[in-house]
Design an enzyme around this catalytic site. Structure first.
Site, short mmCIF file in Angstrom:
data_model
loop_
_atom_site.label_atom_id
_atom_site.label_comp_id
_atom_site.label_asym_id
_atom_site.label_seq_id
_atom_site.Cartn_x
_atom_site.Cartn_y
_atom_site.Cartn_z
N GLY A 38 0.82 -1.21 0.00
CA GLY A 38 0.00 0.00 0.00
C GLY A 38 0.85 1.24 0.00
O GLY A 38 1.99 1.24 0.47
N GLN A 45 3.20 10.02 0.87
CA GLN A 45 4.47 9.29 0.97
C GLN A 45 5.39 9.56 -0.21
O GLN A 45 6.59 9.32 -0.12
CB GLN A 45 4.21 7.78 1.09
CG GLN A 45 3.58 7.39 2.42
CD GLN A 45 3.40 5.89 2.51
OE1 GLN A 45 2.45 5.34 1.96
NE2 GLN A 45 4.33 5.21 3.17
N CYS A 59 5.66 -0.02 7.64
CA CYS A 59 5.34 1.12 6.75
C CYS A 59 6.59 1.49 5.96
O CYS A 59 7.69 1.53 6.52
CB CYS A 59 4.88 2.29 7.60
SG CYS A 59 4.56 3.78 6.65
N LEU A 60 6.42 1.77 4.68
CA LEU A 60 7.56 2.14 3.83
C LEU A 60 8.20 3.44 4.29
O LEU A 60 9.36 3.69 4.00
CB LEU A 60 7.11 2.25 2.37
CG LEU A 60 6.65 0.94 1.71
CD1 LEU A 60 6.06 1.22 0.34
CD2 LEU A 60 7.79 -0.06 1.60
N HIS A 72 -4.56 1.78 7.32
CA HIS A 72 -3.19 2.30 7.36
C HIS A 72 -3.01 3.46 6.36
O HIS A 72 -2.46 4.51 6.71
CB HIS A 72 -2.22 1.15 7.05
CG HIS A 72 -0.78 1.51 7.05
ND1 HIS A 72 0.12 0.98 7.95
CD2 HIS A 72 -0.06 2.35 6.25
CE1 HIS A 72 1.33 1.50 7.71
NE2 HIS A 72 1.24 2.32 6.68
N GLU A 73 -3.51 3.27 5.14
CA GLU A 73 -3.33 4.30 4.11
C GLU A 73 -4.21 5.52 4.37
O GLU A 73 -3.77 6.66 4.13
CB GLU A 73 -3.59 3.74 2.71
CG GLU A 73 -2.71 2.55 2.30
CD GLU A 73 -1.22 2.72 2.58
OE1 GLU A 73 -0.73 3.86 2.58
OE2 GLU A 73 -0.55 1.70 2.82
N HIS A 82 -2.51 7.72 6.77
CA HIS A 82 -1.49 8.56 6.12
C HIS A 82 -2.12 9.86 5.59
O HIS A 82 -1.52 10.92 5.69
CB HIS A 82 -0.83 7.83 4.95
CG HIS A 82 0.31 6.95 5.35
ND1 HIS A 82 1.38 7.40 6.08
CD2 HIS A 82 0.58 5.64 5.09
CE1 HIS A 82 2.24 6.41 6.27
NE2 HIS A 82 1.78 5.34 5.68
NI NI Z 1 2.62 3.43 5.61
#
Ligand code: NI
Length: 170
Positions: A46, A51, A93-94, A135-136, A139
């Site tokens: 995701g 991001q 998370c990236l 999660h997204e 963000h």
């Molecule tokens: Ni994330």
């Protein structure tokens, strides 16, 4: 490949609320495509537009990480309408490389958004997919999964990140 750099925790754009998208123009379609490629290359399941440095309400999710095109979800202005149950699972998370913690999320959700054709979509999601949506969407609201941990745990992680920033390792 049009892979974009992924911003990390601490970058200002990740800590503020993203703006709704009112007009699905070419730039939005191109951004979505680049986000999908960036997510697949990472690899991740995701990604949210902030991001990659764009403060707009756009998310991409693909539990198959590029293996099954039918699993790809691109959603504009996603909104979680209903939540049910609770599931605790390790999450990463990236934008928080090297950090993963158990996070409580609803086990089932109903999410509403708009696809790239401008059509409204409602998706019922369970388990990992429900978690990915939550999660997204977090963000897009300037939140990270560590904001859902206890004060103590969150602060330990924040201190670890600050140390890495000071050492130029973040
Ligand atoms: Ni994330």
């Amino acid at each position: 490949m049009k892979v974009l750099p992924i911003l990390k925790y601490g970058n200002e754009i990740l800590h503020r609320k993203a703006e709704p998208i009112n007009n699905i123009n070419e730039a939005i379609v191109e951004l979505a495509q680049k986000m999908v490629q960036t997510m697949h290359a990472a690899p991740g399941i995701g990604l949210a537009a902030p991001q990659v440095g764009v403060g707009k309400r756009l998310i991409t999710i693909d539990l198959s990480v590029g293996k099954d095109p039918s699993k790809l979800i691109i959603l504009i202005n996603p909104e979680i309408l209903e939540e049910e149950g609770e599931e605790i699972l390790e999450e990463g998370c990236l934008s928080l490389p090297g950090i993963s913690e158990n996070v409580a999320r609803p086990s089932k959700i109903l999410v509403k958004g708009i696809d790239l054709d401008g059509k409204e979509r409602k998706i019922e999601a369970f388990g990992i997919l429900a978690r990915a949506f939550c999660h997204e969407v977090d963000h897009l609201n300037g939140k990270f999964f560590i904001d859902r941990l206890s004060y103590l745990k969150r602060n330990l992680i924040k201190r670890k990140i600050l140390k890495q920033i000071k050492e130029g390792k973040w």
